[in-house]
Design a protein around this motif. Structure first.
Motif, mmCIF file in Angstrom:
data_model
loop_
_atom_site.group_PDB
_atom_site.id
_atom_site.type_symbol
_atom_site.label_atom_id
_atom_site.label_comp_id
_atom_site.label_asym_id
_atom_site.label_seq_id
_atom_site.Cartn_x
_atom_site.Cartn_y
_atom_site.Cartn_z
ATOM 1 N N SER A 1 -56.137 110.018 65.410
ATOM 2 C CA SER A 1 -56.710 110.410 64.127
ATOM 3 C C SER A 1 -58.201 110.130 64.171
ATOM 4 O O SER A 1 -58.713 109.486 65.087
ATOM 5 N N TRP B 1 -47.431 110.993 58.459
ATOM 6 C CA TRP B 1 -47.503 109.557 58.206
ATOM 7 C C TRP B 1 -46.209 109.025 57.607
ATOM 8 O O TRP B 1 -45.543 109.710 56.830
ATOM 9 N N ASP C 1 -44.897 105.520 55.532
ATOM 10 C CA ASP C 1 -45.343 104.306 54.847
ATOM 11 C C ASP C 1 -44.562 103.103 55.359
ATOM 12 O O ASP C 1 -43.327 103.146 55.455
ATOM 13 N N ARG D 1 -53.701 105.710 59.464
ATOM 14 C CA ARG D 1 -54.553 106.604 58.679
ATOM 15 C C ARG D 1 -55.913 105.951 58.472
ATOM 16 O O ARG D 1 -56.022 104.731 58.373
ATOM 17 N N ARG D 2 -56.951 106.787 58.443
ATOM 18 C CA ARG D 2 -58.326 106.276 58.394
ATOM 19 C C ARG D 2 -58.528 105.235 57.296
ATOM 20 O O ARG D 2 -59.151 104.194 57.520
ATOM 21 N N GLU D 3 -58.011 105.486 56.115
ATOM 22 C CA GLU D 3 -58.229 104.569 54.989
ATOM 23 C C GLU D 3 -57.539 103.228 55.165
ATOM 24 O O GLU D 3 -57.867 102.262 54.464
ATOM 25 N N ASP D 4 -56.593 103.136 56.080
ATOM 26 C CA ASP D 4 -55.838 101.897 56.272
ATOM 27 C C ASP D 4 -56.379 101.041 57.405
ATOM 28 O O ASP D 4 -55.771 100.037 57.768
ATOM 29 N N ARG D 5 -57.512 101.406 57.977
ATOM 30 C CA ARG D 5 -58.068 100.642 59.101
ATOM 31 C C ARG D 5 -59.091 99.622 58.646
ATOM 32 O O ARG D 5 -60.068 99.346 59.336
ATOM 33 N N ARG E 1 -50.033 103.274 56.356
ATOM 34 C CA ARG E 1 -49.547 104.605 56.716
ATOM 35 C C ARG E 1 -49.707 104.769 58.228
ATOM 36 O O ARG E 1 -50.823 104.863 58.735
ATOM 37 N N LEU F 1 -53.607 113.831 63.881
ATOM 38 C CA LEU F 1 -52.778 113.307 62.793
ATOM 39 C C LEU F 1 -53.331 113.645 61.422
ATOM 40 O O LEU F 1 -52.591 113.628 60.438
ATOM 41 N N ASP F 2 -54.623 113.953 61.334
ATOM 42 C CA ASP F 2 -55.210 114.287 60.036
ATOM 43 C C ASP F 2 -54.853 115.702 59.588
ATOM 44 O O ASP F 2 -55.077 116.061 58.434
ATOM 45 N N SER G 1 -48.504 106.616 61.988
ATOM 46 C CA SER G 1 -48.048 107.885 62.553
ATOM 47 C C SER G 1 -46.530 107.901 62.712
ATOM 48 O O SER G 1 -45.941 107.008 63.314
#
Length: 374
Positions: free
Chosen positions: A81, A119, A121, A171-175, A134, A112-113, A136
């Motif tokens: 991603s 994704w 959860d 997912r990007r926001e979860d890094r 989230r 993945l985006d 993969s």
């Protein structure tokens, strides 16, 4: 712990040959892992500035695909991603030559985006607080996950090898905290060398200042340093949770073109000419850490992973096949914050009195004056 953990170390002049030789040395372990599921998911390392020498090389990917196919993999999925500053994974696949290199082989590429259902959860607890990560779906469902790491230092984990590269399946926001201080905007290609030079100069100054302050064995941290240490603690715990959910079954660390200094953002190129591979991702990272001049048990995420039973970080319990790691060891330039990051504990919430900042010292002195007789 398992005394039979085996890790291959190969030094050579050509990357493709070294990767192939390292995987050949663990061919029996490879067939055991791959044969159990018949398919594999490969997670490459993609640099946030799309620098070819800081990403998984196409020769490494090609040699890995060949070894997986020979071990019984009927299909291979390459997943990744994007980050806030890096081009899309699809763009990286093309620019790094992955698709052309594996043309005609049973390899599928997944950005993945692009997939709305990519994704799954996962409810986890980090630092005592519930969180939703989230992850993969392909990575979770696969019984054979392969990490293609790059040997590099790191501004959060001290080292960004195979296990930290698992951030690519989030997912990007979860890094949060995984990549350190993320770049706010994409840096133009012509500006990258100047930014790297600036970061290297600033890094030398910061490194010297931390060394001077810890000359007596202790260090009094500022408020900003304490906050950074707390963020590193949380990121280490989050990484351990992620590794427990989607630990690689096969891990390869490519040291032909790595990064040292201010990695992973603006580090400079590091050439080790060495490939490390194995089926225990913690052991592979431990051996790669030793080759780069680090004590594996002094790296917080490796200590934590070993304590959680995710693998072996003790070199004495690892069987090395190929080159002895001590003969290929190289001392790399560490991240400017490395001395500070040594204070990250194996479990969060354990803090030494030697790392309390000036604010706590001033408060202690005020309390002492108030309690003293007039």
């Amino acid at each position: 712990m398992d005394d039979a953990v085996k890790v291959a170390v190969v030094q050579g002049d050509r990357r493709r040959g070294a990767v192939a030789q390292a995987l050949a040395l663990i061919a029996d372990d490879l067939r055991t892992v791959v044969g159990a599921c018949g398919a594999a998911v490969v997670v490459p390392t993609l640099d946030e500035l799309a620098r070819p020498w800081a990403s998984t090389d196409r020769d490494s990917l090609s040699a890995t695909v060949d070894a997986l196919a020979a071990a019984g993999a009927a299909s291979i999925d390459v997943v990744a991603s994007s980050t806030a500053a890096r081009p899309s994974a699809s763009t990286c696949f093309e620019s790094l030559g992955y698709r052309g290199e594996t043309w005609g082989r049973p390899v599928a590429y997944h950005d993945l985006d692009d997939g709305p259902d990519a994704w799954t959860d996962r409810e986890v607890v980090v630092a005592g607080r519930p969180e939703t990560l989230r992850v993969s779906t392909l990575a979770i469902e696969s019984g054979c996950r392969v990490s293609l790491g790059v040997a590099r230092t790191h501004g959060v984990f001290r080292l960004g090898l195979g296990v930290p590269s698992l951030a690519a399946v989030l997912r990007r926001e979860d890094r949060r905290g995984f990549d350190g201080q993320a770049l706010a905007t994409q840096i133009p290609d012509w500006m990258v060398p100047y930014c790297c030079s600036l970061e290297t100069t600033r890094g030398r100054v910061a490194r010297a200042w931390l060394r001077l302050r810890s000359i007596d064995g202790g260090m009094r941290l500022t408020g900003a340093e304490r906050r950074r240490l707390e963020r590193a603690e949380r990121a280490t715990e989050r990484l351990a949770v992620l590794a427990a959910a989607v630990a690689p079954k096969i891990s390869i660390v490519d040291g032909f073109s790595g990064m040292h200094g201010q990695a992973p953002r603006l580090g400079t190129q590091l050439r080790l000419g060495t490939v490390v591979a194995g089926t225990d991702p913690v052991a592979v990272d431990a051996v790669a850490a030793a080759i780069m001049g680090f004590d594996p048990l002094d790296v917080a995420y490796l200590r934590r992973a070993q304590a959680a039973g995710l693998g072996v970080a003790d070199l004495a319990a690892i069987t090395i096949v190929g080159e002895p790691w001590s003969q290929v060891r190289r001392k790399c330039r560490r991240h400017a914050s490395d001395r500070l990051l040594r204070l990250v504990s194996a479990t969060t919430g354990t803090e030494s009195a030697d790392v309390r900042g000036p604010y706590f010292l001033r408060r202690r002195r005020r309390r002492a004056r108030r309690s003293s007789p007039v």
